[in-house]
Design a protein around this motif. Structure first.
Motif, short mmCIF file in Angstrom:
data_model
loop_
_atom_site.label_atom_id
_atom_site.label_comp_id
_atom_site.label_asym_id
_atom_site.label_seq_id
_atom_site.Cartn_x
_atom_site.Cartn_y
_atom_site.Cartn_z
N VAL A 90 0.83 -1.21 0.00
CA VAL A 90 0.00 0.00 0.00
C VAL A 90 0.86 1.26 0.00
N GLY A 91 1.93 1.22 0.78
CA GLY A 91 2.83 2.38 0.81
C GLY A 91 3.45 2.64 -0.54
N ARG A 92 3.88 1.59 -1.21
CA ARG A 92 4.48 1.74 -2.55
C ARG A 92 3.49 2.35 -3.52
N VAL A 93 2.27 1.82 -3.52
CA VAL A 93 1.25 2.31 -4.45
C VAL A 93 0.90 3.75 -4.14
N TYR A 94 0.75 4.06 -2.85
CA TYR A 94 0.42 5.44 -2.47
C TYR A 94 1.49 6.40 -2.96
N GLU A 95 2.76 6.07 -2.68
CA GLU A 95 3.86 6.93 -3.09
C GLU A 95 3.88 7.12 -4.61
N TYR A 96 3.67 6.01 -5.31
CA TYR A 96 3.70 6.07 -6.77
C TYR A 96 2.59 6.96 -7.31
N PHE A 97 1.36 6.76 -6.82
CA PHE A 97 0.24 7.55 -7.31
C PHE A 97 0.38 9.02 -6.95
N LEU A 98 0.78 9.29 -5.72
CA LEU A 98 0.93 10.68 -5.30
C LEU A 98 1.99 11.38 -6.14
N ALA A 99 3.09 10.68 -6.40
CA ALA A 99 4.14 11.25 -7.24
C ALA A 99 3.65 11.49 -8.66
N LYS A 100 2.92 10.54 -9.21
CA LYS A 100 2.41 10.68 -10.58
C LYS A 100 1.47 11.88 -10.70
N PHE A 101 0.60 12.05 -9.70
CA PHE A 101 -0.33 13.18 -9.75
C PHE A 101 0.40 14.50 -9.55
N ALA A 102 1.37 14.50 -8.66
CA ALA A 102 2.15 15.72 -8.43
C ALA A 102 2.88 16.12 -9.70
N ILE A 103 3.45 15.13 -10.39
CA ILE A 103 4.16 15.41 -11.64
C ILE A 103 3.20 15.90 -12.71
N ALA A 104 2.05 15.23 -12.82
CA ALA A 104 1.09 15.54 -13.87
C ALA A 104 0.39 16.88 -13.66
N GLU A 105 0.06 17.18 -12.40
CA GLU A 105 -0.73 18.37 -12.12
C GLU A 105 0.13 19.57 -11.74
N GLY A 106 1.28 19.32 -11.14
CA GLY A 106 2.18 20.42 -10.79
C GLY A 106 1.61 21.37 -9.77
N LYS A 107 0.74 20.88 -8.91
CA LYS A 107 0.10 21.76 -7.93
C LYS A 107 0.75 21.61 -6.56
N GLY A 108 0.44 22.57 -5.69
CA GLY A 108 0.89 22.45 -4.31
C GLY A 108 2.21 23.15 -4.06
N LYS A 109 2.62 23.11 -2.81
CA LYS A 109 3.85 23.76 -2.38
C LYS A 109 4.82 22.77 -1.75
N GLY A 110 4.65 21.51 -2.04
CA GLY A 110 5.57 20.52 -1.51
C GLY A 110 5.03 19.75 -0.33
N ARG A 114 17.75 21.20 -5.46
CA ARG A 114 16.48 21.56 -6.06
C ARG A 114 15.95 20.36 -6.83
N LYS A 115 14.69 20.40 -7.18
CA LYS A 115 14.02 19.37 -7.99
C LYS A 115 13.88 18.03 -7.28
N LEU A 116 13.98 18.05 -5.95
CA LEU A 116 13.72 16.83 -5.18
C LEU A 116 12.22 16.61 -5.04
N PHE A 117 11.49 17.70 -4.86
CA PHE A 117 10.05 17.62 -4.67
C PHE A 117 9.33 17.68 -6.01
N TYR A 118 8.25 16.92 -6.13
CA TYR A 118 7.50 16.87 -7.38
C TYR A 118 6.59 18.08 -7.56
N THR A 119 6.23 18.74 -6.47
CA THR A 119 5.25 19.81 -6.55
C THR A 119 5.84 21.20 -6.48
N THR A 120 7.13 21.30 -6.30
CA THR A 120 7.78 22.62 -6.29
C THR A 120 9.27 22.44 -6.56
N ASP A 121 9.88 23.46 -7.13
CA ASP A 121 11.33 23.38 -7.38
C ASP A 121 12.09 24.43 -6.58
#
Length: 525
Positions: free
Chosen positions: A157-177, A365-372
């Motif tokens: 579950v942790g793997r899937v959660y991390e993967y999905f959250l990362a994919k959405f963060a990359i795709a949507e580019g929203k949030g502040k980290g 920099r560029k460690l976080f998917y939602t902010t650089d």
């Protein structure tokens, strides 16, 4: 007969397979909902598999009469599932039009029958979304083929959660980290503060990633997870549920408060004193309190009240107020907090004077998917060790190192990841961890050395001379490939050029105003 040739077709990972299946829901539901749908279903599949395994164990042991006894499962930390809550039932009815309702009923029944899951599972979530029944059935078929127990050490579950959250963060580019903390950073914090025994707290716990990694740290170092207790709080309702679900399937008992609440406005652990704090607060959070609210809050006792314009120092002081007598905290903030002026400067100065700041680590920099934006890992310690040095005669000379801070610059670290992001390597992490712990040693001069462009142990005097700035570049020595390069001289020349340009602009502006005035027009300055 022709000789067979091997094919190199890459087999899709579990995460990729789920992502493809979830994408089939596109058009039926907002993309941001994918992770909640998939995680709820894989959670249901996972706990059902564990239930069925325990049921088989009872039958094999000749205890078939106990297969419907709740205690026979709960005593082994297995959730008891009534028939309508089992995956087999859901899969069998997956082609029915009311499958969404059946899933909601299953989750609701599980929550009612297991206290550890109270407040953790979605409430009428699938029915409310109005999902396309055929697409939902296709997703169930994909999940049905996953053997969640193939490797008991896998964090499914942790793997899937991390993967999905990362994919959405990359795709949507929203949030502040604040939605996702890279696993390498979580690992780094755990290895630095070493949460072996005591109370662990995360004031903005998200899906509980910090807690999961704390448990893994303890297990990796042959500790006992019974020696720790977990406390957290989360503001977003959906994320709060995911955190409870994430921890429950790992058998991690945690107090996350009665519900999702704002940590500042409704602190659910008001009297807590934690031995370890791990956090990734929202970066540069605006309007986190009204101008007339929390002005005299006990969390700021001894310090200035953090400004309403930015919550960074609100988070810092909140965590300081939660530390036990020997507590240590590791958290990530934007780089601006290192040198903010005004009220933040006064708070930072007091933190340093109180000898709470132990280490400042600049991250790439560029460690976080939602902010650089640039980010820093802070280590605060209420019991910084007093180090010793040896004189030329090799006699121990203990000296007070009050106010000293270790600065580390990791900005050159990291390898490419997903094309536009980077991740830290195990070697880079181990180097930083070793540097920090060597610096902490009593006889530190034998284990630690300042390294140009990487690390520096500063004195309180040096920090004071730099007006209590915590920007590592003010302390770490930087060299140039051309040793004869005169940096100060070059900077002075650039300053002269800028002065010339500004003077020329001033003259031309003056001439322009004069020309218009002579023509009978007045320009506004």
């Amino acid at each position: 007969m022709a000789k067979k040739t091997a094919t190199s077709k890459k087999q899709k990972s579990l995460e990729e397979t789920l992502w493809d299946a979830a994408n089939k829901l596109r058009g039926s539901v907002e993309s941001s909902e994918y992770k909640h749908i998939v995680l709820s279903l894989i959670f249901l599949k996972f706990i059902s598999d564990i239930f069925e395994k325990r049921k088989e164990e009872l039958i094999d042991a000749g205890q078939e009469k106990y297969v419907d006894l709740v205690l026979a499962y709960t005593k082994e930390n297995v959730f008891y599932l009534p028939i309508e809550s089992r995956w087999r039932y859901i899969q069998k009815n997956s082609k029915q039009e009311d499958v969404a309702l059946k899933i909601d009923t299953a989750l609701s029944t599980i929550e009612k029958n297991n206290k550890a899951l109270q407040g953790a599972l979605p409430d009428n979530y699938f029915s409310r979304l109005g999902l396309d029944a055929s697409k939902l059935a296709a997703l169930i078929d994909v999940i049905n083929n996953i053997d969640t127990l193939a490797n008991p050490h896998e964090d499914v579950v942790g793997r899937v959660y991390e993967y999905f959250l990362a994919k959405f963060a990359i795709a949507e580019g929203k949030g502040k980290g604040e939605f996702y903390t890279p696993k390498s950073i979580v690992n780094l914090i755990a290895e630095l503060i070493e949460p072996y025994k005591g109370k662990i707290y995360d004031p903005c716990c998200g899906s509980g990633g910090m807690f999961v990694q704390s448990i893994k740290f303890i297990q990796n170092h042959k500790g006992n997870k019974k020696d720790i207790s977990v406390y957290g709080q989360e503001y977003t309702g959906a994320t709060y549920k995911l955190a409870k679900m994430n921890l429950a399937i790992r058998g991690i008992s945690a107090n996350l408060g009665a519900a999702a609440k704002d940590t500042f406005a409704n602190d659910q652990h008001e009297t807590l004193k934690a031995d370890f704090i791990m956090a990734n607060p929202p970066f540069n959070q605006k309007d986190w309190r009204a101008s007339d609210e929390l002005v005299d809050d006990h969390r700021w006792d001894g310090y200035e009240t953090p400004p309403t314009s930015n919550a960074n120092y609100g988070w810092i002081l909140h965590m300081v107020s939660k530390l036990s007598e020997n507590g240590v905290a590791g958290f990530v903030l934007s780089n601006g907090a290192l040198s903010d002026e005004g009220v933040e400067h006064k708070i930072r100065k007091k933190l340093i004077e109180d000898d709470l700041v132990e280490a400042i680590i600049l991250l790439p920099r560029k460690l976080f998917y939602t902010t650089d934006i640039g980010v820093t890992l802070w280590i605060l310690n209420k019991n910084k060790k007093k180090h010793s040095v040896e004189d030329d005669a090799h006699k121990r000379d203990y000296r007070d190192r009050t106010g000293e801070v270790l600065f580390i610059d990791m900005r050159k670290c990291g390898i490419p990841f997903e094309k536009k992001f980077i991740d830290l390597t195990d070697k880079e992490l181990s180097t930083t961890i070793e540097t920090y712990h060597n610096w902490q040693q009593e006889n530190w001069t034998k284990t630690y050395n300042n390294i140009p462009e990487y690390c520096y142990s500063s004195t309180f005097k040096e920090i004071k001379e730099n007006n209590f700035s915590l920007v590592p570049n003010k302390y770490i020595e930087f060299k140039f490939s051309n040793e004869s390069f005169d940096f100060d001289g070059h900077l002075a020349k650039l300053q002269n050029k800028v002065d010339v340009i500004l003077q020329r602009e001033k003259q031309e502006k003056s001439e322009l105003f004069r020309s218009f005035k002579e023509s009978g027009y007045e320009l506004q300055a």
